[in-house]
Design a protein around this motif. Sequence first.
Motif, PDB file in Angstrom:
ATOM      1  N   ARG A 211      17.492 -45.823  26.231  1.00  0.00           N
ATOM      2  CA  ARG A 211      18.079 -47.126  25.892  1.00  0.00           C
ATOM      3  C   ARG A 211      17.010 -48.106  25.448  1.00  0.00           C
ATOM      4  N   ILE A 212      15.833 -48.020  26.065  1.00  0.00           N
ATOM      5  CA  ILE A 212      14.773 -48.963  25.721  1.00  0.00           C
ATOM      6  C   ILE A 212      14.095 -48.585  24.413  1.00  0.00           C
ATOM      7  N   THR A 213      14.012 -47.294  24.112  1.00  0.00           N
ATOM      8  CA  THR A 213      13.294 -46.839  22.916  1.00  0.00           C
ATOM      9  C   THR A 213      14.265 -46.480  21.792  1.00  0.00           C
ATOM     10  N   ASN A 214      14.995 -45.384  21.952  1.00  0.00           N
ATOM     11  CA  ASN A 214      15.850 -44.879  20.864  1.00  0.00           C
ATOM     12  C   ASN A 214      16.942 -45.863  20.484  1.00  0.00           C
ATOM     13  N   ASP A 215      17.633 -46.417  21.485  1.00  0.00           N
ATOM     14  CA  ASP A 215      18.760 -47.295  21.169  1.00  0.00           C
ATOM     15  C   ASP A 215      18.298 -48.607  20.538  1.00  0.00           C
ATOM     16  N   THR A 216      17.206 -49.180  21.052  1.00  0.00           N
ATOM     17  CA  THR A 216      16.709 -50.414  20.431  1.00  0.00           C
ATOM     18  C   THR A 216      16.154 -50.136  19.039  1.00  0.00           C
TER      19      THR A 216
END
Length: 663
Positions: A211-216
């Motif tokens: 969520r912190i890397t791929n989704d952002t």
Amino acid sequence: MSTEKRLARYALTSKGTILIALLMLSIAVAVELTGPFIAKTIIDRHISGIEQPWYESEQHDQSVAYNGTYYTRDAYLENDAWRGEEVQILQIGTQFYFTTSPVPTDGERLYQDGTLTVDRHDGTYTTEAASLDPQEVLAFYEPEIHFIIRWLLLYLGIVFVASFFHYGQNFYLKKAAHKIIQRMRVDVFNQLSKVPVRYFDHQPAGKIVARITNDTEAVRELYMTVLATFFSSFIYIIGIYVALFLLDSRLAFMTLALLPILFIWFKLYRKFAAGLNRSIRAKNAEINASMNENVHGMKMIQAFNQEKQQFESFEELNQAHYRYQAKLLNLNSLTSHNLTFVVKNIVFVALIWWISGGTAGLITLGVLYAFVDYINRLFEPVNQVMNQLANLEQARAAGARVFELLDEDGEDVDEATIPRPNGDVSFQNVQFAYIEGEPVLKQLSFHAKQGETIALVGHTGSGKSSIMNLLFRFYDPTNGTIKIDGIDTKHHSPQAWRSHMGIVLQEPYLFSGSIASNIAYGKPDATRKEIEAAVHLVGGTDLFNKNGLDEHVTEKGSTLSSGQRQLISFARALLANPAILVLDEATSSIDTETELLIQKGMQTLKQNRTTFVIAHRLSTIQDADQIIVLDKGEIREQGTHEELLNRKGVYAQMYKLQQGQAS
């Protein structure tokens, strides 16, 4: 609030930069869309304009000599200039003809044996005409050449101006996107420090990292590419329709039928793509979680020969992710370029029918060229929008996942401080349950006086770790109160209490950096001498002999031995100088020699502070001031080591079993 509104709110945090980008984009589009008008002017005024009326005239810059007489186009003659006989030049195929008896220009033309015929619906017109050779044709075009060059130079200048403003809008939009995502990632990371520990109990680390890397990153693509494409396409479409109405309002009204088609197309795509993108993001998070689990558990996987089973489990997730991607690919293939191509050709067929049927009336070649050019340009932004719909839906799905984390209940990190407590701890009728209806602590009451060592023993699941979780306020009790120095722990923030607490775990966690930075983790402003003194007090001076305290520590301290990691953890706790110390099986995973060193350090560590020790090896807690025996969340026995042995109860039985004295 919907995901779209929240994404818009984040965009508004950089509204100044975005507005500058959109202004530059509008200028670039407006400048760029003048190109077909320039082409129309060149065609109608300077190329097809040769068929406009010519008059016998006096010699000047725009006059052309033919058979000893000068002729000038009507457009270049002053109102008060002398005009002689009107003549005409008509083109049939690649050949040009000169006549002194003008005929209508619209209709089917034919030249035969010196006679030029124009066949129209209202009759046939004939005139004598002479064929012009290439040199003569070039002479009649010569007055137009410098005008055409001027228009072309203007167009070249427009291209450079548009390029400059396109560069500016691209730079500022990407700058805004990076700032927005930077802010979003900071917010997400801050949220992780606010959410309760129970959130991490139920969420795999890989999913949170995703969520912190791929989704952002997917959301960044929204602001940097999708937003730019949608805004530029919208401005392009508006600009093109304005230009179409300026060219010919009748033809422009016909193209308005595209708008409801595009709207329906957009709505249908989103309806089918939204669910697929949510599934893809969810499966991607599961893959990240699986990878994280496999990387950290690779020793166990190989030790138990579970490589094949783990591969099959991962492949199942991968295949599910692939199936959703394939479905989305099919949808994109059907609704992107192919559909755009079909709709564009339908528009061209309608346009040809409209013109060839005479419905559109008489239009010039320049208008037709500009109109076709604008129609082609109209479908470029349409096609770009359709190609970005997949990224839009991915960003919406990713944004929804990010906002789910941001919406988790949490508490702001409170930087307020309190004086160092004495360390008097009391639990009063404490009840606690991780899951409602399944209590793990039941009416628990005990009192730890300042400076005492309290040992907690019991079988797995008896509630030892839950007591520590409540003490550190990772959780709050369901009922009852926990007091420190007579103050309910809920009266101050968890951070205020934790600043005076220390913990040493069975498996200490070390961060990337140096040994010194890990020891100073709880007290970042500690001096080198303070760090060295803490290491000396816990007996670790001789265990770090390679690069000393500056030795690099990899993730989790995997290059260090268990004893070294534990000594670092003890030194870290000592340096922080806590009023309350928790030792959670702190010596259970190290060798006997290192344990003897640590035992000496532990005596130093326990001085002037209240200490809670969770232990399975009862031999390590014989000097505790109180030993609390837990069973299924209740206190079964309580007392010193000698008192509990004399009672010959649960503790005595456990001690005999460990000493090999059970009958």
